[in-house]
Design a protein around this motif. Structure first.
Motif, PDB file in Angstrom:
ATOM      1  N   SER A 148      11.613  36.463 -23.769  1.00 50.61           N
ATOM      2  CA  SER A 148      11.192  37.851 -23.794  1.00 50.61           C
ATOM      3  C   SER A 148      12.239  38.696 -24.512  1.00 50.61           C
ATOM      4  O   SER A 148      13.311  38.206 -24.881  1.00 50.61           O
ATOM      5  CB  SER A 148      10.994  38.363 -22.361  1.00 50.61           C
ATOM      6  OG  SER A 148      10.012  37.599 -21.693  1.00 50.61           O
ATOM      7  N   ASP A 149      11.937  39.966 -24.689  1.00 55.04           N
ATOM      8  CA  ASP A 149      12.856  40.852 -25.397  1.00 55.04           C
ATOM      9  C   ASP A 149      14.216  40.953 -24.727  1.00 55.04           C
ATOM     10  O   ASP A 149      15.227  41.206 -25.390  1.00 55.04           O
ATOM     11  CB  ASP A 149      12.240  42.250 -25.519  1.00 55.04           C
ATOM     12  CG  ASP A 149      11.036  42.284 -26.454  1.00 55.04           C
ATOM     13  OD1 ASP A 149      10.901  41.336 -27.260  1.00 55.04           O
ATOM     14  OD2 ASP A 149      10.237  43.231 -26.357  1.00 55.04           O
ATOM     15  N   ASP A 150      14.267  40.776 -23.385  1.00 51.64           N
ATOM     16  CA  ASP A 150      15.542  40.850 -22.674  1.00 51.64           C
ATOM     17  C   ASP A 150      16.256  39.506 -22.619  1.00 51.64           C
ATOM     18  O   ASP A 150      17.241  39.341 -21.911  1.00 51.64           O
ATOM     19  CB  ASP A 150      15.342  41.395 -21.263  1.00 51.64           C
ATOM     20  CG  ASP A 150      14.450  40.493 -20.404  1.00 51.64           C
ATOM     21  OD1 ASP A 150      14.033  39.412 -20.878  1.00 51.64           O
ATOM     22  OD2 ASP A 150      14.165  40.873 -19.254  1.00 51.64           O
ATOM     23  N   ASP A 151      15.745  38.507 -23.365  1.00 50.68           N
ATOM     24  CA  ASP A 151      16.306  37.161 -23.480  1.00 50.68           C
ATOM     25  C   ASP A 151      16.028  36.281 -22.274  1.00 50.68           C
ATOM     26  O   ASP A 151      16.519  35.159 -22.189  1.00 50.68           O
ATOM     27  CB  ASP A 151      17.819  37.194 -23.753  1.00 50.68           C
ATOM     28  CG  ASP A 151      18.300  35.905 -24.419  1.00 50.68           C
ATOM     29  OD1 ASP A 151      17.569  35.360 -25.274  1.00 50.68           O
ATOM     30  OD2 ASP A 151      19.400  35.415 -24.067  1.00 50.68           O
ATOM     31  N   SER A 152      15.247  36.752 -21.316  1.00 52.91           N
ATOM     32  CA  SER A 152      14.843  35.880 -20.219  1.00 52.91           C
ATOM     33  C   SER A 152      13.800  34.885 -20.729  1.00 52.91           C
ATOM     34  O   SER A 152      13.097  35.126 -21.708  1.00 52.91           O
ATOM     35  CB  SER A 152      14.273  36.696 -19.053  1.00 52.91           C
ATOM     36  OG  SER A 152      13.150  37.444 -19.464  1.00 52.91           O
ATOM     37  N   VAL A 153      13.727  33.731 -20.068  1.00 54.99           N
ATOM     38  CA  VAL A 153      12.862  32.643 -20.512  1.00 54.99           C
ATOM     39  C   VAL A 153      11.434  32.878 -20.044  1.00 54.99           C
ATOM     40  O   VAL A 153      11.194  33.304 -18.909  1.00 54.99           O
ATOM     41  CB  VAL A 153      13.378  31.290 -19.963  1.00 54.99           C
ATOM     42  CG1 VAL A 153      12.481  30.147 -20.420  1.00 54.99           C
ATOM     43  CG2 VAL A 153      14.814  31.049 -20.409  1.00 54.99           C
ATOM     44  N   ARG A 154      10.488  32.600 -20.909  1.00 55.63           N
ATOM     45  CA  ARG A 154       9.076  32.688 -20.561  1.00 55.63           C
ATOM     46  C   ARG A 154       8.573  31.290 -20.202  1.00 55.63           C
ATOM     47  O   ARG A 154       8.795  30.325 -20.937  1.00 55.63           O
ATOM     48  CB  ARG A 154       8.276  33.257 -21.718  1.00 55.63           C
ATOM     49  CG  ARG A 154       8.634  34.699 -22.059  1.00 55.63           C
ATOM     50  CD  ARG A 154       7.997  35.131 -23.358  1.00 55.63           C
ATOM     51  NE  ARG A 154       6.540  34.954 -23.294  1.00 55.63           N
ATOM     52  CZ  ARG A 154       5.799  34.561 -24.331  1.00 55.63           C
ATOM     53  NH1 ARG A 154       6.368  34.270 -25.492  1.00 55.63           N
ATOM     54  NH2 ARG A 154       4.497  34.451 -24.197  1.00 55.63           N
ATOM     55  N   ILE A 155       7.886  31.173 -19.070  1.00 53.09           N
ATOM     56  CA  ILE A 155       7.349  29.907 -18.588  1.00 53.09           C
ATOM     57  C   ILE A 155       5.837  30.044 -18.491  1.00 53.09           C
ATOM     58  O   ILE A 155       5.334  30.987 -17.878  1.00 53.09           O
ATOM     59  CB  ILE A 155       7.936  29.528 -17.211  1.00 53.09           C
ATOM     60  CG1 ILE A 155       9.463  29.457 -17.279  1.00 53.09           C
ATOM     61  CG2 ILE A 155       7.355  28.198 -16.723  1.00 53.09           C
ATOM     62  CD1 ILE A 155      10.129  29.256 -15.922  1.00 53.09           C
ATOM     63  N   GLY A 156       5.110  29.133 -19.091  1.00 51.15           N
ATOM     64  CA  GLY A 156       3.656  29.151 -19.025  1.00 51.15           C
ATOM     65  C   GLY A 156       3.122  27.883 -18.374  1.00 51.15           C
ATOM     66  O   GLY A 156       3.882  27.016 -17.944  1.00 51.15           O
ATOM     67  N   THR A 157       1.828  27.772 -18.297  1.00 51.94           N
ATOM     68  CA  THR A 157       1.175  26.575 -17.765  1.00 51.94           C
ATOM     69  C   THR A 157      -0.064  26.288 -18.589  1.00 51.94           C
ATOM     70  O   THR A 157      -1.033  27.057 -18.563  1.00 51.94           O
ATOM     71  CB  THR A 157       0.782  26.757 -16.286  1.00 51.94           C
ATOM     72  OG1 THR A 157       1.962  27.010 -15.509  1.00 51.94           O
ATOM     73  CG2 THR A 157       0.110  25.501 -15.749  1.00 51.94           C
ATOM     74  N   GLU A 158      -0.004  25.183 -19.319  1.00 51.98           N
ATOM     75  CA  GLU A 158      -1.130  24.733 -20.129  1.00 51.98           C
ATOM     76  C   GLU A 158      -1.334  23.243 -19.887  1.00 51.98           C
ATOM     77  O   GLU A 158      -0.436  22.551 -19.415  1.00 51.98           O
ATOM     78  CB  GLU A 158      -0.861  24.999 -21.618  1.00 51.98           C
ATOM     79  CG  GLU A 158      -0.754  26.475 -21.974  1.00 51.98           C
ATOM     80  CD  GLU A 158      -0.518  26.711 -23.453  1.00 51.98           C
ATOM     81  OE1 GLU A 158      -0.295  25.713 -24.181  1.00 51.98           O
ATOM     82  OE2 GLU A 158      -0.549  27.877 -23.874  1.00 51.98           O
ATOM     83  N   PRO A 159      -2.514  22.714 -20.204  1.00 51.33           N
ATOM     84  CA  PRO A 159      -2.746  21.271 -20.015  1.00 51.33           C
ATOM     85  C   PRO A 159      -1.756  20.438 -20.843  1.00 51.33           C
ATOM     86  O   PRO A 159      -1.397  20.807 -21.958  1.00 51.33           O
ATOM     87  CB  PRO A 159      -4.179  21.081 -20.514  1.00 51.33           C
ATOM     88  CG  PRO A 159      -4.805  22.436 -20.398  1.00 51.33           C
ATOM     89  CD  PRO A 159      -3.716  23.415 -20.687  1.00 51.33           C
ATOM     90  N   LEU A 160      -1.324  19.339 -20.260  1.00 48.45           N
ATOM     91  CA  LEU A 160      -0.407  18.429 -20.934  1.00 48.45           C
ATOM     92  C   LEU A 160      -1.192  17.267 -21.541  1.00 48.45           C
ATOM     93  O   LEU A 160      -2.051  16.686 -20.880  1.00 48.45           O
ATOM     94  CB  LEU A 160       0.622  17.885 -19.934  1.00 48.45           C
ATOM     95  CG  LEU A 160       1.698  16.950 -20.482  1.00 48.45           C
ATOM     96  CD1 LEU A 160       2.570  17.661 -21.515  1.00 48.45           C
ATOM     97  CD2 LEU A 160       2.562  16.420 -19.332  1.00 48.45           C
ATOM     98  N   ALA A 161      -0.893  16.941 -22.789  1.00 46.67           N
ATOM     99  CA  ALA A 161      -1.565  15.831 -23.471  1.00 46.67           C
ATOM    100  C   ALA A 161      -0.995  14.511 -22.964  1.00 46.67           C
ATOM    101  O   ALA A 161       0.009  13.998 -23.473  1.00 46.67           O
ATOM    102  CB  ALA A 161      -1.380  15.955 -24.983  1.00 46.67           C
ATOM    103  N   LEU A 162      -1.648  13.932 -21.960  1.00 54.46           N
ATOM    104  CA  LEU A 162      -1.110  12.746 -21.315  1.00 54.46           C
ATOM    105  C   LEU A 162      -1.113  11.527 -22.230  1.00 54.46           C
ATOM    106  O   LEU A 162      -0.296  10.620 -22.046  1.00 54.46           O
ATOM    107  CB  LEU A 162      -1.904  12.437 -20.043  1.00 54.46           C
ATOM    108  CG  LEU A 162      -1.672  13.415 -18.877  1.00 54.46           C
ATOM    109  CD1 LEU A 162      -2.573  13.066 -17.706  1.00 54.46           C
ATOM    110  CD2 LEU A 162      -0.213  13.386 -18.426  1.00 54.46           C
TER     111      LEU A 162
END
Length: 284
Positions: free
Chosen positions: A139-153
Motif C-alpha cells: 500500500s501507499d504506506d508501505d504495509s503489505v497487502r494480502i489477498g486470497t485467490e484460488p491456487l493452481a494446484l
C-alpha cells in the motif's frame, strides 16, 4: 495505534519460534505431523513429543489425556503455519496430504502460496512458501497487502520431488489465532509488544515485525467469547534477536501492569485471551 511500519517497533529479525499443542493422543498426533507434515521426531517421552527439521524444534506436543475438547466459545488456535523454502517442498507437502490426509483449502495470498489441512484433534495447519519479497504488493504506506485467490494446484503438484520429509530451512513463519476482540488483540500485540499492523480484512488483522507480511494473524470469524481452554494451543514463542529488545518489551509490559514471569531468561506472559506467549532472545 501503529497501522503502518515505523522505527519504534520490534527488531526486524523478530520471528515466531516453537508452537506447543495440548493433545489427548500424543502418539496419533505425532505420527500425523511426521507422516503428513513431514517433520522429524527430535525428542520423545511419555508426556511430550518434540518435532522439527534437522536439529531445529518447531512443534511441541504435550500429552494430556484428560484435557477436554476446546469449547466452541473458546479463543485459541486458528492454524500453525509451517513455511517451506521452495515450491518443490510445497509440492511434496501436497502429495503427502493427498496420500495420507485431506486438503481443506489452498490459496494464492499474493505474498505466498498456501495449503490448508487439520490434524486429528482439530488443530488447523497451513503449509506455505513465500513469494519473493520484492514481489509483495504494498500500500501507499508501505504495509503489505494480502489477498486470497484460488491456487493452481497442478503447478504445485508438478514441482514436487517425492520427498517424505520437509527440508532444512522449514520454520514456523506465522501463527494465526482466534480471538475474542480485535481491539484487545491490537492493544496487546501492537501497542504493547509493538508489532506493526500490515493488513486488515473484515474481522481479521495481520501484524508483523520487520515488514514481513505477518507473524501473527487474528480473527473473530467464529465469534469466540471465552478465553483459551482445553485441547489445542498451549503456548507459542516470539524470538527477539537481542537482549536489549527483550528488556524493552519487559518494560512496556510492566508499565501496562501486565504480569510477567521469567523462566531460564524467557519472559512468559498471557495475552487478553489467556494465550501463553514465551518471549526469548535468539540463541542461534
Amino acid at each position: 495505534m501503529k497501522d503502518s511500519p515505523n522505527s519504534e517497533t520490534l527488531p526486524q529479525e523478530t520471528r515466531i519460534g516453537r508452537t506447543a499443542l495440548r493433545v489427548n493422543d500424543r502418539d496419533e498426533v505425532t505420527e500425523f505431523y511426521r507422516t503428513v507434515v513431514g517433520l522429524g521426531v527430535l525428542d520423545e517421552s511419555e508426556t511430550r513429543s518434540v518435532l522439527g527439521v534437522a536439529d531445529t524444534p518447531l512443534l511441541v506436543l504435550e500429552a494430556d489425556p484428560d484435557a477436554a475438547e476446546r469449547r466452541r466459545s473458546g479463543a485459541g488456535l486458528y492454524h500453525t503455519a509451517f513455511r517451506v523454502p521452495s515450491r518443490a517442498a510445497l509440492g511434496d507437502a501436497l502429495a503427502r496430504i493427498r496420500e495420507n490426509s485431506r486438503l481443506t483449502g489452498a490459496s494464492d495470498h499474493w505474498v505466498s502460496e498456501a495449503l490448508y489441512l487439520t490434524d486429528p484433534e482439530g488443530n488447523g495447519i497451513e503449509i506455505y512458501r513465500d513469494l519473493p519479497r520484492e514481489e509483495w504488493p504494498r500500500s501507499d504506506d508501505d504495509s503489505v497487502r494480502i489477498g486470497t485467490e484460488p491456487l493452481a494446484l497442478d503447478t504445485i503438484e508438478a514441482a514436487g520431488t517425492g520427498a517424505a520429509r520437509t527440508p532444512p530451512g522449514t520454520d514456523i513463519g506465522h501463527i494465526h489465532l482466534e480471538v475474542t476482540s480485535l481491539d484487545a488483540f491490537r492493544d496487546f500485540y501492537v501497542e504493547t509488544l509493538e508489532f506493526d499492523v500490515q493488513t486488515t480484512v473484515p474481522a481479521a488483522a495481520f501484524v508483523s515485525a520487520g515488514g514481513y507480511h505477518h507473524h501473527i494473524g487474528a480473527n473473530t470469524w467464529q465469534q469466540r467469547t471465552a478465553p483459551v481452554d482445553g485441547r489445542g494451543l498451549s503456548w507459542f514463542e516470539v524470538i527477539i534477536p537481542e537482549r536489549e529488545a527483550l528488556t524493552a518489551v519487559r518494560s512496556r509490559l510492566e508499565e501496562r501492569g501486565i504480569p510477567v514471569t521469567e523462566t531460564d531468561g524467557d519472559l512468559v506472559v498471557h495475552d487478553p485471551d489467556e494465550i501463553e506467549i514465551r518471549i526469548r532472545v535468539d540463541s542461534a
